[in-house]
Design a protein around this motif. Structure first.
Motif, short mmCIF file in Angstrom:
data_model
loop_
_atom_site.label_atom_id
_atom_site.label_comp_id
_atom_site.label_asym_id
_atom_site.label_seq_id
_atom_site.Cartn_x
_atom_site.Cartn_y
_atom_site.Cartn_z
N GLY A 76 0.82 -1.21 0.00
CA GLY A 76 0.00 0.00 0.00
C GLY A 76 0.84 1.25 0.00
O GLY A 76 0.55 2.22 -0.71
N HIS A 120 -6.97 -5.67 3.30
CA HIS A 120 -7.53 -4.36 2.94
C HIS A 120 -7.11 -3.28 3.93
O HIS A 120 -6.77 -2.16 3.52
CB HIS A 120 -9.06 -4.46 2.85
CG HIS A 120 -9.52 -5.34 1.75
ND1 HIS A 120 -10.57 -6.22 1.89
CD2 HIS A 120 -9.08 -5.51 0.47
CE1 HIS A 120 -10.75 -6.87 0.75
NE2 HIS A 120 -9.86 -6.46 -0.12
N LEU A 121 -7.12 -3.60 5.21
CA LEU A 121 -6.79 -2.59 6.21
C LEU A 121 -5.30 -2.25 6.19
O LEU A 121 -4.92 -1.07 6.30
CB LEU A 121 -7.22 -3.06 7.59
CG LEU A 121 -8.74 -3.21 7.78
CD1 LEU A 121 -9.05 -3.80 9.14
CD2 LEU A 121 -9.44 -1.87 7.60
N PRO A 163 -9.34 0.84 -0.14
CA PRO A 163 -8.95 0.29 1.17
C PRO A 163 -8.75 1.37 2.24
O PRO A 163 -9.11 1.15 3.41
CB PRO A 163 -7.63 -0.43 0.86
CG PRO A 163 -7.73 -0.79 -0.59
CD PRO A 163 -8.43 0.39 -1.21
N THR A 164 -8.23 2.53 1.85
CA THR A 164 -8.05 3.61 2.82
C THR A 164 -9.41 4.16 3.26
O THR A 164 -9.61 4.48 4.44
CB THR A 164 -7.19 4.73 2.21
OG1 THR A 164 -5.92 4.17 1.80
CG2 THR A 164 -6.93 5.84 3.23
N TYR A 197 -19.88 -6.11 3.81
CA TYR A 197 -18.49 -6.55 3.64
C TYR A 197 -18.29 -7.93 4.26
O TYR A 197 -17.65 -8.82 3.67
CB TYR A 197 -17.53 -5.54 4.27
CG TYR A 197 -16.08 -5.95 4.16
CD1 TYR A 197 -15.34 -5.60 3.05
CD2 TYR A 197 -15.46 -6.71 5.16
CE1 TYR A 197 -14.00 -5.99 2.93
CE2 TYR A 197 -14.14 -7.11 5.05
CZ TYR A 197 -13.42 -6.74 3.94
OH TYR A 197 -12.11 -7.13 3.81
N TYR A 254 -3.26 -2.60 3.61
CA TYR A 254 -3.00 -1.87 2.35
C TYR A 254 -3.51 -0.43 2.47
O TYR A 254 -2.82 0.51 2.05
CB TYR A 254 -3.70 -2.59 1.20
CG TYR A 254 -3.30 -2.10 -0.18
CD1 TYR A 254 -2.33 -2.77 -0.91
CD2 TYR A 254 -3.89 -0.97 -0.75
CE1 TYR A 254 -1.95 -2.33 -2.18
CE2 TYR A 254 -3.53 -0.53 -2.01
CZ TYR A 254 -2.56 -1.21 -2.72
OH TYR A 254 -2.20 -0.76 -3.96
N GLY A 255 -4.69 -0.26 3.03
CA GLY A 255 -5.25 1.08 3.18
C GLY A 255 -4.40 1.96 4.06
O GLY A 255 -4.17 3.15 3.77
#
Length: 343
Positions: A220, A297-298, A240-241, A265, A300-301
């Motif tokens: 990310g 996802h978290l 993701p952010t 989700y 990477y965000g």
């Protein structure tokens, strides 16, 4: 880096005399597992390929310096743990017979001998929810085709040397995502990128959840730094952010409909976990997949926001990192343990 000029290239149709330089970056004193596999599997004529190992702590610089020393017409980048298959150079050469093709790559597949956790990571990355538009980097799907940077990965990627050098090589401010930025510039110059699902390597996934967290924070961050340098490519990069921001703000939202996106989700993650495990007949991976999707996802965000707001290149200074190059095999010579250092 100059990017305002449109480079002009001229090619002839390549035949089976095409020469390759295989480039492998590695940390100082690191183990290069890819070498033993190359010794066992490469059946390309010895006089038409060489192997350069670049030791250092800045992979983009290591690859650029090795490319400058390469004598092959095509630069084939592998990672130190990329395990190739017999005939991979011949397959790449056939793609480069088309003069419009500038770059050829294939997927990085998870070995069946990996642990349950690692195989679950492979399933997540190859899924629409986990890998998204980049999922074909981690699965062999479809047939050879024109593509974008989304499907190409630097652990298994070949460039015409003339194009790589003329385009300025990899932006050394970036790691990771240095190849994505270069591939975008090559595509914008009107040159062809090609993905071949059968041109695959095998690479083990990170062995622990902590290493997986670090990996995707890094991915990310690299995309965020690429965005700072090259501009916004797609709103998808920000999702993701935005998901992370939503979760952080959720306790402050007083009304129950705010939970609806999280419920959706969770349902999508559950369905994706079941479908991915069923596809590999590995139902014991479902608990790990339910953890991996939100973690991916978290992390990477978080990394994307960090790279966008606090890029490492804005803080870098001092002398360039040292790089040591050695030819493990030179053009026209058989395999040897060591050739003199190129630099």
């Amino acid at each position: 880096m100059e990017t305002g000029l449109t480079p002009v290239f001229s090619f002839v149709i390549m035949d089976d005399s095409l020469t390759f330089t295989i480039i492998i970056p590695v940390k100082p004193a690191g183990v290069v597992r890819a070498l033993e596999r190359l010794r066992q599997s490469v059946d390309y004529p010895a006089e038409r390929f060489e192997v350069l190992v670049a030791e250092g702590r800045k992979p983009s610089r290591q690859r650029n310096l090795a490319a400058a020393e390469a004598t092959g017409e095509v630069l084939y980048f592998l990672d130190d743990d990329s395990l190739t298959e017999p005939g991979f150079l011949q397959r790449a050469a056939r793609h480069f017979a088309d003069p419009s093709v500038a770059v050829v790559g294939g997927p990085s597949l998870t070995p069946g001998t990996n642990t349950l956790f690692q195989r679950a990571v492979g399933i997540a990355l190859a899924s629409p929810l986990g890998g998204g538009g980049a999922r074909n980097r981690y699965r062999a799907a479809g047939t050879a085709r024109a593509t974008s940077e989304r499907e190409l990965i630097l652990c298994n990627l070949a460039f015409r040397k003339e194009i790589f050098v003329t385009m300025g090589g990899l932006d050394e401010r970036l790691y990771p995502n240095e190849e994505n930025e270069l591939l975008d510039r090559i595509a914008q110059a009107g040159l062809g990128l090609r993905h071949d699902p059968e041109l695959a390597v095998q690479r083990s996934q990170r062995p622990t959840l902590r290493a997986f967290f670090r990996q995707f924070c890094g991915y990310g961050r690299g995309r965020g730094e690429q965005t700072r340098i090259a501009g916004v490519r797609s709103v998808v990069d920000f999702l993701p952010t935005l998901f992370l921001a939503y979760l952080l703000l959720l306790p402050l939202l007083p009304w129950w409909p705010a939970l609806l996106p999280l419920c959706i989700y969770g349902a999508v993650a559950a369905v994706s976990s079941l479908a991915g495990a069923a596809g590999k007949r590995l139902f014991s991976a479902i608990p790990w997949l339910m953890v991996l999707y939100p973690s991916l996802h978290l992390c990477y965000g978080f990394g994307f926001a960090k790279g966008l707001l606090f890029p490492r290149f804005a803080q870098q200074g001092g002398a360039p990192a040292d790089v040591s190059l050695r030819r493990v095999k030179a053009l026209g010579f058989p395999w040897a343990e060591h050739f003199p250092e190129a630099r």
